[in-house]
Scaffold this motif. Structure first.
Motif, PDB file in Angstrom:
ATOM      1  N   GLY A 149       0.849  -1.188   0.000  1.00  0.00           N
ATOM      2  CA  GLY A 149       0.000   0.000   0.000  1.00  0.00           C
ATOM      3  C   GLY A 149       0.877   1.228   0.000  1.00  0.00           C
ATOM      4  N   GLU A 150       0.374   2.316   0.565  1.00  0.00           N
ATOM      5  CA  GLU A 150       1.171   3.535   0.614  1.00  0.00           C
ATOM      6  C   GLU A 150       2.325   3.384   1.608  1.00  0.00           C
ATOM      7  OE1 GLU A 150      -1.208   7.004   1.205  1.00  0.00           O
ATOM      8  OE2 GLU A 150      -2.602   6.415  -0.357  1.00  0.00           O
ATOM      9  N   GLU A 151       2.023   3.010   2.836  1.00  0.00           N
ATOM     10  CA  GLU A 151       3.037   2.796   3.866  1.00  0.00           C
ATOM     11  C   GLU A 151       2.635   1.589   4.700  1.00  0.00           C
ATOM     12  OE1 GLU A 151       4.049   6.300   6.106  1.00  0.00           O
ATOM     13  OE2 GLU A 151       3.765   7.581   4.362  1.00  0.00           O
ATOM     14  N   ASP A 152       3.557   0.636   4.860  1.00  0.00           N
ATOM     15  CA  ASP A 152       3.291  -0.571   5.641  1.00  0.00           C
ATOM     16  C   ASP A 152       4.120  -0.535   6.914  1.00  0.00           C
ATOM     17  OD1 ASP A 152       1.703  -1.378   3.578  1.00  0.00           O
ATOM     18  OD2 ASP A 152       3.089  -2.881   2.813  1.00  0.00           O
ATOM     19  N   ALA A 153       3.546  -1.034   7.996  1.00  0.00           N
ATOM     20  CA  ALA A 153       4.234  -1.074   9.287  1.00  0.00           C
ATOM     21  C   ALA A 153       4.988  -2.403   9.428  1.00  0.00           C
ATOM     22  CB  ALA A 153       3.229  -0.939  10.424  1.00  0.00           C
ATOM     23  N   PHE A 154       6.011  -2.401  10.289  1.00  0.00           N
ATOM     24  CA  PHE A 154       6.744  -3.622  10.564  1.00  0.00           C
ATOM     25  C   PHE A 154       7.160  -3.682  12.031  1.00  0.00           C
ATOM     26  CE2 PHE A 154      10.086  -0.586   9.480  1.00  0.00           C
ATOM     27  CZ  PHE A 154      11.010  -0.789  10.493  1.00  0.00           C
ATOM     28  N   VAL A 155       7.359  -4.901  12.514  1.00  0.00           N
ATOM     29  CA  VAL A 155       8.024  -5.171  13.793  1.00  0.00           C
ATOM     30  C   VAL A 155       9.173  -6.105  13.446  1.00  0.00           C
ATOM     31  CG1 VAL A 155       7.837  -6.169  16.094  1.00  0.00           C
ATOM     32  CG2 VAL A 155       5.901  -4.919  15.110  1.00  0.00           C
ATOM     33  N   VAL A 202       4.604  -8.720  22.394  1.00  0.00           N
ATOM     34  CA  VAL A 202       5.064  -7.461  21.834  1.00  0.00           C
ATOM     35  C   VAL A 202       3.818  -6.646  21.507  1.00  0.00           C
ATOM     36  CG1 VAL A 202       6.322  -6.357  19.953  1.00  0.00           C
ATOM     37  CG2 VAL A 202       7.103  -8.554  20.840  1.00  0.00           C
ATOM     38  N   TYR A 203       3.777  -5.398  21.967  1.00  0.00           N
ATOM     39  CA  TYR A 203       2.644  -4.513  21.737  1.00  0.00           C
ATOM     40  C   TYR A 203       3.104  -3.321  20.910  1.00  0.00           C
ATOM     41  CZ  TYR A 203       0.826  -7.184  25.654  1.00  0.00           C
ATOM     42  OH  TYR A 203       0.430  -8.209  26.471  1.00  0.00           O
ATOM     43  N   VAL A 204       2.330  -2.986  19.877  1.00  0.00           N
ATOM     44  CA  VAL A 204       2.661  -1.861  19.016  1.00  0.00           C
ATOM     45  C   VAL A 204       1.473  -0.908  18.994  1.00  0.00           C
ATOM     46  CG1 VAL A 204       3.268  -1.157  16.672  1.00  0.00           C
ATOM     47  CG2 VAL A 204       4.165  -3.299  17.596  1.00  0.00           C
ATOM     48  N   THR A 205       1.754   0.374  19.129  1.00  0.00           N
ATOM     49  CA  THR A 205       0.717   1.396  19.005  1.00  0.00           C
ATOM     50  C   THR A 205       0.954   2.161  17.712  1.00  0.00           C
ATOM     51  OG1 THR A 205       2.012   3.046  20.188  1.00  0.00           O
ATOM     52  CG2 THR A 205       0.550   1.663  21.504  1.00  0.00           C
ATOM     53  N   GLY A 206      -0.069   2.823  17.241  1.00  0.00           N
ATOM     54  CA  GLY A 206       0.083   3.617  16.035  1.00  0.00           C
ATOM     55  C   GLY A 206      -1.268   3.949  15.439  1.00  0.00           C
TER      56      GLY A 206
END
Length: 83
Positions: free
Chosen positions: A34-40, A73-77
């Motif tokens: 997509g436009e911007e993808d998140a990662f861990v 693991v917890y991610v916010t955004g």
């Protein structure tokens, strides 16, 4: 060590570990979906890639924080969805 962030083009994290997976496998070469993808990204004490997870969609996924517990693991955004 855990790192979170986002990318806008296909990206390789550390040494390339190719795979044909969706969003939850242990590969390090991730296609932008997509436009911007998140990662861990998990690295060991030597800085070697252990695994990378991707959160992808048609628009933007932007992580802003990460917390690591004993086994979680917890991610916010935020994410963008246009109808």
């Amino acid at each position: 060590m855990f790192v979170t962030g986002h990318f806008t083009n296909d990206y390789t994290f550390g040494d390339a570990v190719p795979c044909d997976c969706a969003n939850t496998c242990s590969c390090s070469m991730l296609p932008n979906e997509g436009e911007e993808d998140a990662f861990v990204w998990k690295l060991n004490g030597d800085g070697e890639t252990q695994w990378v997870l991707q959160a992808a969609g048609d628009y933007e996924q932007k992580p802003s924080g990460i917390a690591v517990g004993t086994s979680d693991v917890y991610v916010t955004g935020c994410f963008e969805y246009i109808t």
